[in-house]
Write a protein that holds these residues in place. Structure first.
Motif: not given
Length: 302
Positions: A69-87
């Motif tokens: 969800f949040d780039v600041k928590n991610s390992n590689f400054n990349k995210i799945w954007a799972a919330d946006g994908a669900m919407l």
């Protein structure tokens, strides 16, 4: 120009929702004790409208929750954007909103928590020695699965308005998390009705070290699936891989596994899906790009 771009993205269904009511709500839980495991951590996403009604929701459990969800928590400054994908999947009209339970990976213990224990137990000695070196400790995925399917799911179902049945419970992950998701639906078919195994790391260790037919990797997976897959019985499994970086090594394994599904009577396109994404790399941006498609097929209402 910025406003025009926002309008175009909205029309394409790619723009982020404008406010919390439209985008859903996230809740963080730190340092959750789980028997025999490192402390766990969760990020839970509740769909838009959850707080305003009494509707009950299906649930999808996802590994590597820090990268969802949040780039600041991610390992590689990349995210799945799972919330946006669900919407995006919901906007197609084929998928109901799901609660997403993001389970963070436990750092250096990730490999030993995600490597399927029952497959590890089938590995020949030389392959198991490589797994042991990568794990750096006891393989505990059996405990991790028991925790998800038991205490965690019980707590989620008691704390949120879920639909707890098998057909309303999915589990998804990538790389080692893809193996873990497959492990879950094979070992606990009464709990998980749908699994997304994205860019699954079928070599299990460094693929260059197990390139030969005598490595035992193919034989391990053949024996594992033969013993545990069984009939589809309403279950649904998504599998995929790209063709670049680490994903370039997966095709021979995936083809053999696809054959195992077919031999067990699973019908491709109905019970399981297996797709190849040309040029896609082994990384979160590639997984984010296809996650709406994954959700759209895997979580579609029957």
């Amino acid at each position: 120009m910025v406003r025009l771009l926002a309008i175009l993205l909205t029309l394409l269904g790619l723009a982020a929702p404008l406010n919390a009511q439209e985008s859903g709500r996230r809740i963080e839980y730190d340092r959750i004790a789980a028997a025999g495991l490192p402390d766990q951590r969760l990020t839970i996403w509740l769909p838009p409208g959850y707080d305003a009604g009494e509707h009950r929701y299906p649930v999808v459990y996802m590994h590597d929750g820090h990268n969802l969800f949040d780039v600041k928590n991610s390992n590689f400054n990349k995210i799945w954007a799972a919330d946006g994908a669900m919407l995006a999947a919901v906007r197609t009209g084929k998928v109901e909103p799901h609660i997403i339970i993001g389970i963070w990976a436990p750092g250096k213990d990730r490999y030993r928590q995600y490597l399927p224990r029952s497959a590890y137990d089938l590995a020949p000695p030389a392959l198991r020695a490589q797994m042991d070196a990568a794990a750096g400790g006891e393989v505990v995925s059996d405990r991790y699965l028991a925790w998800i399917a038991g205490p965690l799911k019980d707590w989620v179902d008691a704390s949120f308005r879920t639909r707890p049945g098998r057909d309303d419970t999915a589990i998804i992950g990538s790389s080692m998390g893809g193996l873990m998701s497959c492990y879950a639906i094979l070992e606990r078919p009464e709990v998980f009705g749908r699994a997304g195994c994205v860019s699954s790391h079928w070599p299990a260790v460094d693929p260059r070290a197990v390139a030969g037919e005598d490595s035992g990797v193919r034989q391990m997976w053949d024996a594992w699936f033969a013993a545990r897959l069984g009939a589809a019985d309403g279950r649904r499994v998504w599998m995929d891989h790209g063709t670049a970086t680490l994903d370039q090594y997966y095709a021979p394994y995936q083809q053999a596994i696809d054959a195992q599904f077919a031999a067990a009577g699973w019908q491709k396109g109905r019970d399981f899906e297996s797709r190849v994404y040309e040029g896609a790399e082994h990384e979160e941006n590639a997984w984010a790009a296809r996650l709406p498609e994954i959700f759209g097929w895997l979580l579609a209402a029957d």
